[in-house]
Write a protein that holds these residues in place. Structure first.
Motif, short mmCIF file in Angstrom:
data_model
loop_
_atom_site.label_atom_id
_atom_site.label_comp_id
_atom_site.label_asym_id
_atom_site.label_seq_id
_atom_site.Cartn_x
_atom_site.Cartn_y
_atom_site.Cartn_z
N GLY A 1 -83.01 3.43 26.12
CA GLY A 1 -82.74 3.06 24.57
C GLY A 1 -81.64 1.82 24.53
N PHE A 2 -81.15 1.95 23.24
CA PHE A 2 -80.16 0.79 23.13
C PHE A 2 -79.00 0.82 24.39
CE2 PHE A 2 -81.86 2.08 18.79
CZ PHE A 2 -82.25 0.94 18.58
N GLU A 3 -78.33 1.64 24.67
CA GLU A 3 -77.65 1.59 25.79
C GLU A 3 -78.04 0.76 26.94
OE1 GLU A 3 -76.38 5.60 26.43
OE2 GLU A 3 -75.05 5.79 24.96
N ARG A 4 -79.01 0.95 27.29
CA ARG A 4 -79.64 0.29 28.51
C ARG A 4 -79.81 -0.99 28.09
NH1 ARG A 4 -85.08 1.58 31.50
NH2 ARG A 4 -84.55 0.08 33.35
N ILE A 5 -80.47 -1.50 27.16
CA ILE A 5 -80.72 -2.86 26.60
C ILE A 5 -79.49 -3.53 26.63
CG2 ILE A 5 -81.48 -4.09 24.74
CD1 ILE A 5 -83.77 -2.03 24.25
N LEU A 6 -78.29 -3.03 25.88
CA LEU A 6 -77.18 -3.61 25.65
C LEU A 6 -76.40 -4.02 26.95
CD1 LEU A 6 -76.29 -2.21 22.46
CD2 LEU A 6 -76.97 -4.73 22.81
N ALA A 7 -76.63 -2.96 27.86
CA ALA A 7 -75.97 -3.12 29.14
C ALA A 7 -76.50 -4.48 30.06
CB ALA A 7 -76.26 -1.86 30.18
N LEU A 8 -77.73 -4.54 29.67
CA LEU A 8 -78.41 -5.93 30.37
C LEU A 8 -78.30 -7.00 29.45
CD1 LEU A 8 -81.78 -4.28 31.38
CD2 LEU A 8 -79.80 -4.94 33.04
N PHE A 9 -78.21 -6.91 28.15
CA PHE A 9 -78.03 -7.76 27.32
C PHE A 9 -77.04 -7.64 26.01
CE2 PHE A 9 -82.46 -7.61 28.56
CZ PHE A 9 -82.63 -8.92 29.24
N PRO A 10 -75.89 -7.81 26.34
CA PRO A 10 -74.52 -7.27 25.61
C PRO A 10 -74.59 -8.17 24.13
CG PRO A 10 -73.70 -8.56 27.46
CD PRO A 10 -75.16 -8.36 27.68
N ASN A 11 -75.27 -9.17 24.11
CA ASN A 11 -75.22 -9.93 22.82
C ASN A 11 -76.45 -9.76 22.23
OD1 ASN A 11 -72.52 -10.86 23.22
ND2 ASN A 11 -73.37 -12.42 24.78
N ALA A 12 -77.25 -8.95 22.45
CA ALA A 12 -78.69 -8.72 22.00
C ALA A 12 -78.63 -8.46 20.43
CB ALA A 12 -79.30 -7.34 22.50
N LYS A 13 -79.69 -9.17 19.76
CA LYS A 13 -79.82 -9.22 18.40
C LYS A 13 -81.11 -8.17 18.07
CE LYS A 13 -77.64 -13.21 17.21
NZ LYS A 13 -78.00 -14.57 16.29
N MET A 14 -80.93 -7.33 16.89
CA MET A 14 -82.10 -6.25 16.65
C MET A 14 -82.51 -6.96 15.30
SD MET A 14 -81.87 -2.55 15.96
CE MET A 14 -83.34 -1.53 15.11
N ILE A 15 -83.91 -7.02 15.38
CA ILE A 15 -85.02 -7.18 14.05
C ILE A 15 -85.22 -5.93 13.48
CG2 ILE A 15 -86.82 -8.41 13.08
CD1 ILE A 15 -86.44 -10.13 15.56
N PHE A 16 -85.03 -5.40 12.54
CA PHE A 16 -85.39 -4.22 12.01
C PHE A 16 -86.37 -4.31 10.50
CE2 PHE A 16 -83.80 -0.16 9.31
CZ PHE A 16 -84.74 0.57 9.87
N PRO A 17 -87.62 -4.34 10.77
CA PRO A 17 -88.63 -4.49 9.87
C PRO A 17 -88.96 -3.28 9.10
CG PRO A 17 -89.69 -4.49 11.71
CD PRO A 17 -88.18 -4.53 12.30
N ILE A 18 -88.79 -3.23 7.98
CA ILE A 18 -89.13 -2.10 6.98
C ILE A 18 -90.26 -2.27 6.14
CG2 ILE A 18 -86.98 -0.84 7.47
CD1 ILE A 18 -86.11 -1.67 4.70
N ARG A 19 -91.28 -1.38 5.98
CA ARG A 19 -92.46 -1.65 5.19
C ARG A 19 -92.15 -0.22 4.12
NH1 ARG A 19 -98.69 -0.87 6.84
NH2 ARG A 19 -99.61 -1.28 5.05
N ASN A 20 -92.86 -0.41 3.01
CA ASN A 20 -92.92 0.63 2.12
C ASN A 20 -93.67 1.92 2.67
OD1 ASN A 20 -94.27 2.48 0.23
ND2 ASN A 20 -93.38 0.99 -1.33
N PRO A 21 -92.83 2.93 2.72
CA PRO A 21 -93.11 4.23 3.69
C PRO A 21 -94.31 4.83 3.15
CG PRO A 21 -90.90 4.19 2.93
CD PRO A 21 -91.32 3.25 2.22
N ALA A 22 -94.71 4.88 1.73
CA ALA A 22 -95.87 5.16 1.19
C ALA A 22 -97.20 4.41 1.60
CB ALA A 22 -96.01 5.57 -0.43
N ASP A 23 -96.97 3.16 1.58
CA ASP A 23 -97.91 2.14 2.05
C ASP A 23 -98.02 2.42 3.59
OD1 ASP A 23 -98.29 1.21 -0.61
OD2 ASP A 23 -97.30 -0.65 -0.18
N ASN A 24 -97.08 2.39 4.39
CA ASN A 24 -97.16 2.58 5.86
C ASN A 24 -98.14 3.79 6.20
OD1 ASN A 24 -96.98 2.63 8.36
ND2 ASN A 24 -94.72 2.56 8.28
#
Length: 162
Positions: free
Chosen positions: A1-24
Motif C-alpha cells: 500500500g501507501f507505506e511501501r510506496i512512500l518507503a521507496l518514493f518519499p516525495n511521491a505525489k498522488m492523483i485522486f480522480p473522482i467521478r460522479n458515483p451514480a454515473d460510475n
C-alpha cells in the motif's frame, strides 16, 4: 500500500480522480451487461447491488479513499480532480493544473480523441439515480465541501436528490 510506496518514493505525489458515483456505477453496470456478466436489466442489477451492500465495495466513498491516502501522503501532495472535467471544455485547464502539480510540461488536449470518448448506453432512470445518489451521499457531500469547481452533473444530483 501507501507505506511501501512512500518507503521507496518519499516525495511521491498522488492523483485522486473522482467521478460522479451514480454515473460510475451505471457505467460499470452497462459494461458488465455488455460482457454478459449478468442477465437481469441494468436497473434491477444496480438496485439489487445497492440494497445488498451498505457500502458498495466497487465504489468506496471518496472521503474514505482520500482519508486513507492522507494518512501517508501530505495533502499538498494529493491532487484531486473530477474526471468529468477531462471530457469537457475544461479538459485543457484541468490537465494544465495537473501538469503544474506534477511539475511537468503539458499541452492543449481539448480536441484530442480521448476528450470525446464516452460510453454509449441509455440514461439511468430517475428512480434508480435517486437511490444511487442517496447511497453515495457521503461522496457527494465530501466533494461539494472539499473539491472546488463541482461539475454540473454532481450539482444537479445534489440539488435533486440530497
Amino acid at each position: 500500500g501507501f507505506e511501501r510506496i512512500l518507503a521507496l518514493f518519499p516525495n511521491a505525489k498522488m492523483i485522486f480522480p473522482i467521478r460522479n458515483p451514480a454515473d460510475n456505477i451505471w457505467s460499470r453496470a452497462a459494461h458488465s451487461a455488455r460482457r454478459k456478466r449478468h442477465d437481469e436489466p441494468m436497473e434491477d442489477h444496480i438496485l439489487r447491488r445497492l440494497e445488498a451492500v451498505a457500502n458498495d465495495a466497487d465504489v468506496p466513498p471518496a472521503p474514505q479513499i482520500y482519508n486513507n491516502a492522507a494518512q501517508y501522503v501530505s495533502p499538498e501532495n494529493i491532487h484531486t480532480l473530477y474526471t468529468e472535467h477531462l471530457f469537457s471544455d475544461q479538459a485543457d485547464d484541468t490537465l494544465a493544473k495537473l501538469c503544474d502539480f506534477l511539475a511537468i510540461k503539458g499541452g492543449p488536449v481539448a480536441k484530442h480523441e480521448f476528450t470525446r470518448n464516452r460510453g454509449s448506453y441509455h440514461p439511468m432512470p430517475e428512480h434508480v439515480r435517486a437511490v444511487a445518489v442517496q447511497h453515495f451521499a457521503q461522496s457527494y457531500h465530501w466533494a461539494f465541501k472539499n473539491v472546488p469547481n463541482l461539475p454540473e452533473n454532481w450539482q444537479r444530483d445534489i440539488d435533486t436528490y440530497l
